[in-house]
Motif scaffolding. Structure first.
Motif, PDB file in Angstrom:
ATOM      1  N   MET A   9     -14.595   4.894  -6.121  1.00 26.13           N
ATOM      2  CA  MET A   9     -15.894   4.251  -5.943  1.00 26.13           C
ATOM      3  C   MET A   9     -16.278   4.176  -4.468  1.00 26.13           C
ATOM      4  O   MET A   9     -17.453   4.325  -4.113  1.00 26.13           O
ATOM      5  N   ARG A  10     -15.306   3.984  -3.601  1.00 25.35           N
ATOM      6  CA  ARG A  10     -15.606   3.894  -2.166  1.00 25.35           C
ATOM      7  C   ARG A  10     -16.188   5.203  -1.656  1.00 25.35           C
ATOM      8  O   ARG A  10     -17.225   5.208  -0.971  1.00 25.35           O
ATOM      9  N   GLY A  59     -12.463   1.140 -16.534  1.00 25.63           N
ATOM     10  CA  GLY A  59     -12.599   2.011 -15.373  1.00 25.63           C
ATOM     11  C   GLY A  59     -13.502   3.201 -15.653  1.00 25.63           C
ATOM     12  O   GLY A  59     -14.343   3.578 -14.819  1.00 25.63           O
ATOM     13  N   GLU A 116       0.828  -1.207   0.000  1.00 21.60           N
ATOM     14  CA  GLU A 116       0.000   0.000   0.000  1.00 21.60           C
ATOM     15  C   GLU A 116       0.864   1.259   0.000  1.00 21.60           C
ATOM     16  O   GLU A 116       0.527   2.260  -0.649  1.00 21.60           O
ATOM     17  N   LEU A 144     -17.003   2.142 -15.717  1.00 19.23           N
ATOM     18  CA  LEU A 144     -17.463   1.874 -14.356  1.00 19.23           C
ATOM     19  C   LEU A 144     -17.947   3.153 -13.685  1.00 19.23           C
ATOM     20  O   LEU A 144     -18.986   3.158 -13.002  1.00 19.23           O
ATOM     21  N   LEU A 183      -9.242   3.890  -8.631  1.00 20.95           N
ATOM     22  CA  LEU A 183     -10.644   3.609  -8.951  1.00 20.95           C
ATOM     23  C   LEU A 183     -11.384   3.048  -7.735  1.00 20.95           C
ATOM     24  O   LEU A 183     -12.529   3.428  -7.479  1.00 20.95           O
ATOM     25  N   ASP A 184     -10.736   2.153  -7.011  1.00 20.46           N
ATOM     26  CA  ASP A 184     -11.362   1.579  -5.818  1.00 20.46           C
ATOM     27  C   ASP A 184     -11.691   2.668  -4.797  1.00 20.46           C
ATOM     28  O   ASP A 184     -12.775   2.671  -4.195  1.00 20.46           O
ATOM     29  N   GLU A 185     -10.739   3.588  -4.600  1.00 25.36           N
ATOM     30  CA  GLU A 185     -10.964   4.663  -3.626  1.00 25.36           C
ATOM     31  C   GLU A 185     -12.044   5.617  -4.134  1.00 25.36           C
ATOM     32  O   GLU A 185     -12.883   6.095  -3.359  1.00 25.36           O
ATOM     33  N   GLN A 220      -5.975   0.935 -10.422  1.00 25.25           N
ATOM     34  CA  GLN A 220      -7.031   0.183  -9.743  1.00 25.25           C
ATOM     35  C   GLN A 220      -7.254   0.699  -8.331  1.00 25.25           C
ATOM     36  O   GLN A 220      -8.408   0.813  -7.874  1.00 25.25           O
ATOM     37  N   SER A 221      -6.186   1.029  -7.640  1.00 24.02           N
ATOM     38  CA  SER A 221      -6.311   1.586  -6.299  1.00 24.02           C
ATOM     39  C   SER A 221      -7.072   2.909  -6.339  1.00 24.02           C
ATOM     40  O   SER A 221      -7.940   3.164  -5.488  1.00 24.02           O
ATOM     41  N   ARG A 242     -19.697   5.956  -3.189  1.00 17.55           N
ATOM     42  CA  ARG A 242     -20.784   5.165  -2.586  1.00 17.55           C
ATOM     43  C   ARG A 242     -21.072   5.621  -1.163  1.00 17.55           C
ATOM     44  O   ARG A 242     -22.235   5.620  -0.728  1.00 17.55           O
TER      45      ARG A 242
END
Length: 211
Positions: free
Chosen positions: A82-83, A138, A25, A141, A78-80, A75-76, A86
């Protein structure tokens, strides 16, 4: 073994040895900062390793190639993204419009150095045989989130994406350096950040910062 060899560095918060996942990380956070500032072509795994405080062989051992490292950083990001989107969508503690809550969440992510710019670099690599397809997935998404989860109409989703891209450009260009001295840039910042401006002026990267 020295900290620059990458496997025994202690966490500055606790003084304990970091796990391999924590180290991963840490490297991804450094990758976001460096890729965000220098782009994919302008960054080396050695740049990221130095920023993360580990050795270049350690980065290669974890990720294999610069391409894999960039994909992991994207990807990290995009994940953050989306987190926080949401979380903003599910926040029922306010009656503010959904689009306003999501917009504020997007702006708040400027505190993650390089996140927006790394995504912008990915969007520009459509011709890359591996990164291009990942970037398109991405981007789709994000669009699907606006339409299917947030329930925005197509024009609302388009406007949100357009303003997000404008913010990315402003941060990437380090336009904050001209705030207060160029009335055109000053007006632009005030129009884009009507409520968050003091915070943005505090956290936006400056032209003399490496990332």
């Amino acid at each position: 073994m020295s900290a620059n060899q990458g496997t025994t560095t202690a966490s500055p918060e606790t003084g304990r040895r970091m796990s391999s996942e924590e180290r991963r990380e840490q490297i991804i956070a450094a990758a976001l900062a460096v890729f965000g500032a220098r782009g994919y072509e302008g960054t080396t795994t050695d740049d990221v390793a130095r920023t993360a405080g580990v050795s270049q062989p350690y980065v290669v051992r974890l990720f294999g190639t610069k391409e894999n490292l960039f994909l992991a950083a994207v990807q990290s990001a995009l994940d953050e993204l989306m987190r926080v989107f949401r979380a903003a969508l599910e926040d029922d503690s306010t009656d503010r419009p959904v689009s306003k809550r999501i917009g504020e969440a997007y702006v708040a992510l400027l505190s993650v150095r390089g996140l927006h710019q790394t995504l912008s670099h990915a969007w520009l690599l459509g011709g890359h045989p591996v990164i291009g397809p990942a970037a398109r997935r991405g981007f789709a998404l994000v669009w699907a989130f606006f339409r299917d989860e947030a329930g925005l109409e197509p024009d609302e989703a388009r406007a949100f994406l357009a303003e997000g891209m404008l913010i990315n450009v402003m941060i990437g260009m380090r336009l904050v350096d001209d705030y207060g001295s160029d009335p055109r840039i000053t007006e632009l910042f005030r129009a884009c950040f009507p409520t968050e401006l003091p915070h943005i002026l505090d956290i936006a990267p400056r032209g003399d910062e490496p990332w």
